[in-house]
Design a protein around this motif. Structure first.
Motif, PDB file in Angstrom:
ATOM      1  N   LEU A  18      38.572  41.032  38.467  1.00  4.65           N
ATOM      2  CA  LEU A  18      38.847  39.597  38.583  1.00  4.65           C
ATOM      3  C   LEU A  18      40.084  39.320  39.431  1.00  4.65           C
ATOM      4  O   LEU A  18      40.105  38.376  40.224  1.00  4.65           O
ATOM      5  N   LEU A  19      41.113  40.141  39.286  1.00  2.00           N
ATOM      6  CA  LEU A  19      42.299  39.975  40.126  1.00  2.00           C
ATOM      7  C   LEU A  19      41.957  40.213  41.595  1.00  2.00           C
ATOM      8  O   LEU A  19      42.408  39.474  42.477  1.00  2.00           O
ATOM      9  N   GLY A  20      41.159  41.238  41.855  1.00  4.72           N
ATOM     10  CA  GLY A  20      40.734  41.501  43.231  1.00  4.72           C
ATOM     11  C   GLY A  20      39.922  40.361  43.803  1.00  4.72           C
ATOM     12  O   GLY A  20      40.118  39.959  44.958  1.00  4.72           O
ATOM     13  N   ILE A  21      39.027  39.805  43.000  1.00 10.98           N
ATOM     14  CA  ILE A  21      38.226  38.662  43.458  1.00 10.98           C
ATOM     15  C   ILE A  21      39.131  37.480  43.765  1.00 10.98           C
ATOM     16  O   ILE A  21      38.956  36.795  44.775  1.00 10.98           O
ATOM     17  N   SER A  22      40.115  37.246  42.902  1.00  7.81           N
ATOM     18  CA  SER A  22      41.005  36.098  43.135  1.00  7.81           C
ATOM     19  C   SER A  22      41.799  36.268  44.422  1.00  7.81           C
ATOM     20  O   SER A  22      41.997  35.290  45.156  1.00  7.81           O
ATOM     21  N   PHE A  23      42.240  37.471  44.732  1.00  4.14           N
ATOM     22  CA  PHE A  23      42.955  37.688  45.992  1.00  4.14           C
ATOM     23  C   PHE A  23      42.014  37.586  47.187  1.00  4.14           C
ATOM     24  O   PHE A  23      42.411  37.130  48.255  1.00  4.14           O
ATOM     25  N   PHE A  24      40.779  37.990  47.021  1.00  3.84           N
ATOM     26  CA  PHE A  24      39.816  37.926  48.116  1.00  3.84           C
ATOM     27  C   PHE A  24      39.421  36.481  48.424  1.00  3.84           C
ATOM     28  O   PHE A  24      39.347  36.084  49.580  1.00  3.84           O
ATOM     29  N   VAL A  25      39.179  35.708  47.381  1.00  4.17           N
ATOM     30  CA  VAL A  25      38.687  34.339  47.546  1.00  4.17           C
ATOM     31  C   VAL A  25      39.812  33.344  47.843  1.00  4.17           C
ATOM     32  O   VAL A  25      39.673  32.488  48.712  1.00  4.17           O
ATOM     33  N   ASP A  26      40.927  33.459  47.132  1.00  6.18           N
ATOM     34  CA  ASP A  26      42.019  32.493  47.266  1.00  6.18           C
ATOM     35  C   ASP A  26      43.370  33.208  47.199  1.00  6.18           C
ATOM     36  O   ASP A  26      44.059  33.160  46.179  1.00  6.18           O
ATOM     37  N   PRO A  27      43.765  33.868  48.284  1.00  9.24           N
ATOM     38  CA  PRO A  27      45.008  34.637  48.251  1.00  9.24           C
ATOM     39  C   PRO A  27      46.256  33.779  48.037  1.00  9.24           C
ATOM     40  O   PRO A  27      47.252  34.272  47.513  1.00  9.24           O
ATOM     41  N   VAL A  28      46.221  32.521  48.434  1.00 10.05           N
ATOM     42  CA  VAL A  28      47.391  31.666  48.255  1.00 10.05           C
ATOM     43  C   VAL A  28      47.687  31.467  46.770  1.00 10.05           C
ATOM     44  O   VAL A  28      48.811  31.680  46.309  1.00 10.05           O
ATOM     45  N   THR A  29      46.677  31.079  46.011  1.00 14.14           N
ATOM     46  CA  THR A  29      46.860  30.857  44.575  1.00 14.14           C
ATOM     47  C   THR A  29      47.140  32.169  43.849  1.00 14.14           C
ATOM     48  O   THR A  29      48.044  32.246  43.021  1.00 14.14           O
ATOM     49  N   ASP A  33      50.712  33.427  41.838  1.00 11.73           N
ATOM     50  CA  ASP A  33      50.787  33.960  40.475  1.00 11.73           C
ATOM     51  C   ASP A  33      51.599  35.255  40.432  1.00 11.73           C
ATOM     52  O   ASP A  33      52.102  35.634  39.379  1.00 11.73           O
ATOM     53  N   PHE A  34      51.720  35.928  41.562  1.00 13.43           N
ATOM     54  CA  PHE A  34      52.497  37.165  41.668  1.00 13.43           C
ATOM     55  C   PHE A  34      53.862  36.921  42.297  1.00 13.43           C
ATOM     56  O   PHE A  34      54.562  37.856  42.656  1.00 13.43           O
ATOM     57  N   GLY A  35      54.218  35.660  42.475  1.00 15.41           N
ATOM     58  CA  GLY A  35      55.508  35.327  43.057  1.00 15.41           C
ATOM     59  C   GLY A  35      55.551  35.443  44.567  1.00 15.41           C
ATOM     60  O   GLY A  35      56.622  35.529  45.160  1.00 15.41           O
ATOM     61  N   LEU A  36      54.392  35.453  45.214  1.00 14.87           N
ATOM     62  CA  LEU A  36      54.323  35.612  46.665  1.00 14.87           C
ATOM     63  C   LEU A  36      54.009  34.280  47.333  1.00 14.87           C
ATOM     64  O   LEU A  36      53.187  33.516  46.854  1.00 14.87           O
ATOM     65  N   GLN A  37      54.657  34.065  48.462  1.00 16.96           N
ATOM     66  CA  GLN A  37      54.354  32.898  49.283  1.00 16.96           C
ATOM     67  C   GLN A  37      54.229  33.395  50.708  1.00 16.96           C
ATOM     68  O   GLN A  37      55.170  33.956  51.252  1.00 16.96           O
ATOM     69  N   SER A  38      53.073  33.172  51.288  1.00 17.75           N
ATOM     70  CA  SER A  38      52.850  33.648  52.644  1.00 17.75           C
ATOM     71  C   SER A  38      51.991  32.648  53.392  1.00 17.75           C
ATOM     72  O   SER A  38      50.767  32.716  53.338  1.00 17.75           O
ATOM     73  N   PRO A  39      52.624  31.720  54.089  1.00 16.23           N
ATOM     74  CA  PRO A  39      51.842  30.705  54.776  1.00 16.23           C
ATOM     75  C   PRO A  39      51.241  31.168  56.102  1.00 16.23           C
ATOM     76  O   PRO A  39      50.405  30.484  56.664  1.00 16.23           O
ATOM     77  N   THR A  40      51.632  32.332  56.592  1.00 19.01           N
ATOM     78  CA  THR A  40      51.142  32.776  57.897  1.00 19.01           C
ATOM     79  C   THR A  40      49.771  33.436  57.755  1.00 19.01           C
ATOM     80  O   THR A  40      49.456  34.033  56.722  1.00 19.01           O
ATOM     81  N   THR A  52      43.362  43.019  47.321  1.00 18.52           N
ATOM     82  CA  THR A  52      41.958  43.197  46.940  1.00 18.52           C
ATOM     83  C   THR A  52      41.619  44.680  46.870  1.00 18.52           C
ATOM     84  O   THR A  52      40.987  45.139  45.907  1.00 18.52           O
ATOM     85  N   ALA A  53      42.036  45.430  47.877  1.00 19.82           N
ATOM     86  CA  ALA A  53      41.746  46.872  47.888  1.00 19.82           C
ATOM     87  C   ALA A  53      42.369  47.562  46.674  1.00 19.82           C
ATOM     88  O   ALA A  53      41.709  48.383  46.015  1.00 19.82           O
ATOM     89  N   PHE A  54      43.618  47.241  46.371  1.00 19.42           N
ATOM     90  CA  PHE A  54      44.317  47.840  45.231  1.00 19.42           C
ATOM     91  C   PHE A  54      43.516  47.613  43.947  1.00 19.42           C
ATOM     92  O   PHE A  54      43.185  48.556  43.230  1.00 19.42           O
ATOM     93  N   PHE A  55      43.220  46.348  43.675  1.00 21.11           N
ATOM     94  CA  PHE A  55      42.580  46.028  42.399  1.00 21.11           C
ATOM     95  C   PHE A  55      41.121  46.454  42.348  1.00 21.11           C
ATOM     96  O   PHE A  55      40.640  46.899  41.297  1.00 21.11           O
ATOM     97  N   TRP A  56      40.388  46.351  43.453  1.00 19.60           N
ATOM     98  CA  TRP A  56      38.989  46.766  43.433  1.00 19.60           C
ATOM     99  C   TRP A  56      38.851  48.283  43.319  1.00 19.60           C
ATOM    100  O   TRP A  56      37.942  48.767  42.641  1.00 19.60           O
ATOM    101  N   LEU A  57      39.719  49.034  43.966  1.00 21.53           N
ATOM    102  CA  LEU A  57      39.657  50.492  43.820  1.00 21.53           C
ATOM    103  C   LEU A  57      39.958  50.889  42.379  1.00 21.53           C
ATOM    104  O   LEU A  57      39.255  51.723  41.801  1.00 21.53           O
TER     105      LEU A  57
END
Length: 132
Positions: A18-29, A33-40, A52-57
């Motif tokens: 589920l964490l991998g899916i959330s990063f794949f589908v909506d990395p901003v949100t 949740d992980f304290g990251l902000q990356s507008p680029t 996604t790779a980390f969590f899916w593996l």
């Protein structure tokens, strides 16, 4: 003990999937949740790809190990979470704490402990009998 480890591995695999899916589908949100902000676009690409790779593996290894009761497929997941925990520990020592610092470390430590227990408990890959 086997059943408890299977359940814990399956729950961890589901969480990581589920964490991998959330990063794949909506990395901003997911990143926020992980304290990251990356507008680029480059930052979003890194979050979408790397997290996604980390969590899916991890999810794949833990799910496969739970399904087949094989400890040998857990080594990659163990390495991922042990390195992540170590990085957070170094950051805690060098930079200091922050609000909620213990939550991700607790999740990573629990992953490591469950995976280690499963590696110790489950057999490795079954080998065919020696045709002697």
């Amino acid at each position: 003990m086997h059943f408890i480890l299977v359940v814990l591995l399956a729950l961890g695999a589901l969480l990581d999937l589920l964490l991998g899916i959330s990063f794949f589908v909506d990395p901003v949100t997911a990143g926020s949740d992980f304290g990251l902000q990356s507008p680029t676009p480059m930052g979003l690409s890194a979050m979408r790809g790397d997290f996604t790779a980390f969590f899916w593996l991890a999810a794949f290894c833990m799910g496969w190990a739970a399904w087949k009761r094989r400890g040998d497929v857990l080594w990659p997941a163990l390495a991922l979470f042990a390195i992540a925990f170590t990085g957070r520990l170094v950051n805690l020592i060098v930079v200091g704490d922050y609000e909620g610092w213990w939550q991700p470390m607790t999740v990573e430590a629990l992953h490591v402990l469950v995976i280690l227990a499963a590696i110790k408990t489950f057999p490795g890959r079954a080998t065919p009998a020696d045709p002697a």
